[in-house]
Design an enzyme around this catalytic site. Structure first.
Site, PDB file in Angstrom:
ATOM      1  N   GLU A  96      -3.889   6.563  -4.856  1.00  0.00           N
ATOM      2  CA  GLU A  96      -4.207   5.954  -6.158  1.00  0.00           C
ATOM      3  C   GLU A  96      -5.712   5.978  -6.421  1.00  0.00           C
ATOM      4  OE1 GLU A  96      -4.315   1.241  -5.726  1.00  0.00           O
ATOM      5  OE2 GLU A  96      -2.351   2.066  -5.140  1.00  0.00           O
ATOM      6  N   ARG A 144       0.826  -1.198   0.000  1.00  0.00           N
ATOM      7  CA  ARG A 144       0.000   0.000   0.000  1.00  0.00           C
ATOM      8  C   ARG A 144       0.859   1.247   0.000  1.00  0.00           C
ATOM      9  NH1 ARG A 144      -3.160  -3.187  -1.191  1.00  0.00           N
ATOM     10  NH2 ARG A 144      -5.263  -3.626  -0.399  1.00  0.00           N
ATOM     11  N   HIS A 183      -0.998  -0.964  -9.743  1.00  0.00           N
ATOM     12  CA  HIS A 183      -1.514  -1.917  -8.739  1.00  0.00           C
ATOM     13  C   HIS A 183      -1.782  -3.287  -9.353  1.00  0.00           C
ATOM     14  CE1 HIS A 183      -3.669  -2.063  -4.589  1.00  0.00           C
ATOM     15  NE2 HIS A 183      -3.302  -3.275  -4.942  1.00  0.00           N
ATOM     16  N   GLY A 240       0.144  -6.077  -8.567  1.00  0.00           N
ATOM     17  CA  GLY A 240       0.870  -7.092  -7.786  1.00  0.00           C
ATOM     18  C   GLY A 240       0.279  -8.493  -7.870  1.00  0.00           C
TER      19      GLY A 240
HETATM   20  C1  8YV Z   1      -6.054  -6.921  -4.773  1.00  0.00           C
HETATM   21  C2  8YV Z   1      -4.381  -6.231  -3.135  1.00  0.00           C
HETATM   22  O1  8YV Z   1      -6.075  -7.112  -6.097  1.00  0.00           O
HETATM   23  O2  8YV Z   1      -5.052  -8.161  -2.067  1.00  0.00           O
HETATM   24  C3  8YV Z   1      -4.711  -7.010  -1.943  1.00  0.00           C
HETATM   25  O3  8YV Z   1      -4.596  -6.434  -0.838  1.00  0.00           O
HETATM   26  O4  8YV Z   1      -3.970  -5.137  -3.066  1.00  0.00           O
HETATM   27  C4  8YV Z   1      -4.646  -6.791  -4.429  1.00  0.00           C
HETATM   28  O5  8YV Z   1      -4.118  -8.046  -4.504  1.00  0.00           O
HETATM   29  C5  8YV Z   1      -6.951  -5.805  -4.403  1.00  0.00           C
HETATM   30  O6  8YV Z   1      -6.878  -5.595  -3.085  1.00  0.00           O
HETATM   31  C6  8YV Z   1      -8.366  -6.139  -4.756  1.00  0.00           C
HETATM   32  O7  8YV Z   1      -9.237  -5.673  -3.821  1.00  0.00           O
END
Ligand code: 8YV
Length: 331
Positions: free
Chosen positions: A272, A243, A293, A295
């Protein structure tokens, strides 16, 4: 008489196979257009739903929780990070919160390693040269990056993703260092040949690469503050995948502009999807790699996350404690 199916509202479009399964099991309300819900739309969804399935783009705050209908008993987050939800207010109102941990660990660790390689070896910058028609041919001292083998990697947050990153980084010949709320088990430290730093300040001052892998909680907000960022070594690079709020982004941007650190790889941002023009300018200058974003953005990962949501909802609706319950004490 058939049991009434729970009304489950999805705030975003999820993978087709997940939505199909949800429609079989629940009275599922889908978001086919995948348009992020406004606050009034979220409030309406929480007024009527038994279960709401939000994502990182939905801020489920105390106000929305207070407005929720008495029948709303579960917030089943599609995502591991739950900083988009006021978990304390939800639990106080007797609403259970779940997330989707574990299934995106390897994908997110892969992306973190990709960011480290991208910044150290100037991947994005290099990948633009040939399509841009700017390549005049090889040169001995051109487009030089930094070797990562043998360098010190400092992992901030040695949870599932931090450890998965350490395994990858060890295979790349990096020396593993970490700072965490608690020391990991000796057997894990041994496996990863990881050095524990009780002092985050001292770790930051000695690392070549720093990777943020802790969740955003009240305790980790701006954990990498303007003061702490000044401890980084001039040639250091920093990557962030959980984050944006864990880093003081303005302070980081100032240091990058001043050349006080070598580079950064960011997949998440403090506000973001709003990204500062200064960061975009640095990206165009090849000093930082900025990703939107991504990941955990794999087909398999997102389906697995959806299946975890289904298991959490089904288990809860069957009257059992869902496997991925989140409590304020865990944050
Ligand atoms: C998600 C992420 O895609 O899991 C998390 O905390 O940041 C990402 O993997 C996103 O949160 C979807 O809500």
């Amino acid at each position: 008489m058939a049991k009434k199916k729970p009304l489950v509202v999805l705030t975003r479009k999820l993978p087709d196979v997940v939505e199909t399964r949800m429609c079989e099991l629940f009275d599922a309300r889908l978001n086919i257009e995948d348009k992020a819900m406004s606050k009034p739309e979220l409030a309406e969804a929480m007024r009527i739903a038994d279960v709401i399935v939000p994502t990182v783009t939905d801020r489920i705050d105390a106000e929305l929780i207070a407005l929720a209908g008495p029948q709303l008993k579960l917030i089943a987050n599609f995502g591991t990070g739950v900083d988009n939800i006021d978990v304390g207010s939800a639990v106080e109102r007797g609403i259970t919160v779940t997330n989707t941990p574990g299934v995106l660990t390897e994908d997110t660790a892969d992306m973190t390693m990709a960011l480290i390689l991208s910044v150290a070896r100037r991947l994005v910058e290099g990948a633009k040269i040939i399509p841009g028609g700017e390549w005049a041919g090889w040169s001995p001292t051109w487009m030089l990056g930094r070797r990562i083998t043998g360098k010190r990697l400092g992992i901030l947050g040695m949870g599932r993703i931090g450890q998965a990153l350490a395994r990858r980084a060890k295979a790349f010949g990096l020396q593993i260092h970490y700072h965490n709320r608690r020391r990991v088990l000796p057997i894990i430290e041994e496996e990863l040949e990881a050095t524990y730093w009780e002092s985050l300040d001292q770790m930051l001052a000695r690392m070549d690469i720093v990777s943020v892998n802790c969740p955003h909680t009240p305790a980790t907000y701006h954990l990498l503050s303007a003061r702490r960022l000044t401890y980084l070594r001039p040639h250091a690079i920093i990557v962030n995948t959980p984050r944006g709020e864990v880093i003081d982004e303005q302070a980081l941007t100032r240091m990058l502009e001043a050349g006080q650190i070598d580079g950064a790889g960011l997949d998440v941002f403090e506000h973001e999807p709003a990204i500062s023009n200064k960061l975009i300018k640095l990206a165009n200058a090849g000093r930082v790699t900025l990703l939107p974003h991504m990941g955990s953005a794999t087909v398999e990962g997102r389906i697995d996350m959806g299946e975890k949501v289904i298991i959490n909802v089904k288990t809860f609706m069957d009257g059992h404690r869902p496997p991925d319950r989140v409590l304020p004490s865990m944050l």
